[in-house]
Design a protein around this motif. Structure first.
Motif, short mmCIF file in Angstrom:
data_model
loop_
_atom_site.label_atom_id
_atom_site.label_comp_id
_atom_site.label_asym_id
_atom_site.label_seq_id
_atom_site.Cartn_x
_atom_site.Cartn_y
_atom_site.Cartn_z
N GLY A 1 0.82 -1.21 0.00
CA GLY A 1 0.00 0.00 0.00
C GLY A 1 0.85 1.26 0.00
O GLY A 1 0.52 2.24 -0.68
N THR A 2 1.92 1.22 0.78
CA THR A 2 2.81 2.38 0.88
C THR A 2 4.15 2.18 0.18
O THR A 2 4.97 3.08 0.12
N ASN A 3 4.36 0.96 -0.33
CA ASN A 3 5.65 0.60 -0.95
C ASN A 3 6.82 0.72 0.03
O ASN A 3 7.95 1.03 -0.35
N GLU A 4 6.52 0.45 1.29
CA GLU A 4 7.56 0.46 2.32
C GLU A 4 8.11 -0.95 2.50
O GLU A 4 7.37 -1.94 2.49
N VAL A 5 9.41 -1.03 2.70
CA VAL A 5 10.08 -2.31 2.92
C VAL A 5 10.80 -2.28 4.27
O VAL A 5 11.50 -1.31 4.58
N THR A 6 10.60 -3.32 5.06
CA THR A 6 11.41 -3.54 6.26
C THR A 6 12.33 -4.71 5.96
O THR A 6 11.87 -5.81 5.64
N HIS A 7 13.62 -4.46 6.00
CA HIS A 7 14.58 -5.50 5.66
C HIS A 7 15.79 -5.35 6.56
O HIS A 7 16.62 -4.46 6.37
#
Length: 231
Positions: free
Chosen positions: A127-133
């Motif tokens: 939805g926000t194109n956020e990535v947690t990596h």
């Protein structure tokens, strides 16, 4: 210069490159030409099959690298490789990232691979194109590969994202005429990143610099002809 290549200065490939150094310098700049020439000649030492390629094709590939202002060789930006009796230019994923950053509407780009050891601390919000990596130590091989993703931060604050899992990567490979080249057989992880980058940049969302479009078109032209075979 390596004695082997120096001794072969009479070789038409080396001679042609040296004769046209000024044209290449006009493209890469005076500060970069020494490194560019050294890296280009190093490709001949690394793969002597290039010395048996048509000299004009080798110069054309080197010229294309200079047009893109990317360095051949170990940095992984571009590679000069033999294709039968022709030399051709292959852009690495690091080269595509570097070219993408040149567009004024692009603030930054990256591309990462995710492995099994990192999955507990990895998530994507589409939805926000956020990535947690969060990166972890552990086996990072083709066998433990899970997915690769490409991110683009636009100057207006928007974020663009594309992620491919293993089966999508293999689908890209299987549709490529270069699917059996050593780029895939020897450096699958780098090619996995390149596959998602190329698909992302070709998708129509990402603003593309002229150089990115040139690199993608140049490579596609050679892929259409036949499978690229390299040492």
């Amino acid at each position: 210069m390596n004695n082997k290549v120096a001794a072969q200065s009479a070789n038409p490939t080396v001679a042609l490159l040296q004769q046209r150094e000024e044209q290449l310098k006009a493209l890469v700049g005076e500060r970069s030409i020494t490194r560019f020439m050294a890296n280009t000649l190093a490709q001949l030492r690394r793969d002597t099959k290039l010395l048996r390629c048509d000299p004009a094709s080798f110069y054309a590939a080197a010229h294309q690298a200079a047009v893109l202002n990317l360095q051949p060789g170990p940095m992984g930006e571009v590679y000069l490789v033999p294709y039968g009796q022709q030399a051709t230019l292959i852009t690495g994923y690091k080269g595509l990232l570097k070219l993408a950053r040149r567009h004024p509407d692009v603030a930054n780009v990256d591309a990462k691979a995710v492995f099994e050891c990192e999955m507990d601390d990895f998530s994507i919000d589409y939805g926000t194109n956020e990535v947690t990596h969060r990166f972890h130590r552990g086996p990072k091989t083709k066998d433990t590969f899970v997915l690769a993703y490409s991110r683009v931060w636009l100057a207006n604050g928007h974020k663009l994202l594309l992620a491919f899992e293993r089966d999508q990567i293999e689908d890209v490979r299987n549709r490529s005429p270069a699917k059996n080249s050593n780029f895939w057989t020897k450096d699958w992880l780098a090619m996995a990143r390149k596959a998602v980058i190329r698909s992302h940049y070709n998708g129509g969302e990402v603003p593309l610099s002229t150089e990115v479009m040139q690199a993608l078109e140049y490579e596609l032209e050679h892929e259409r002809k036949a499978e690229i075979v390299v040492v």
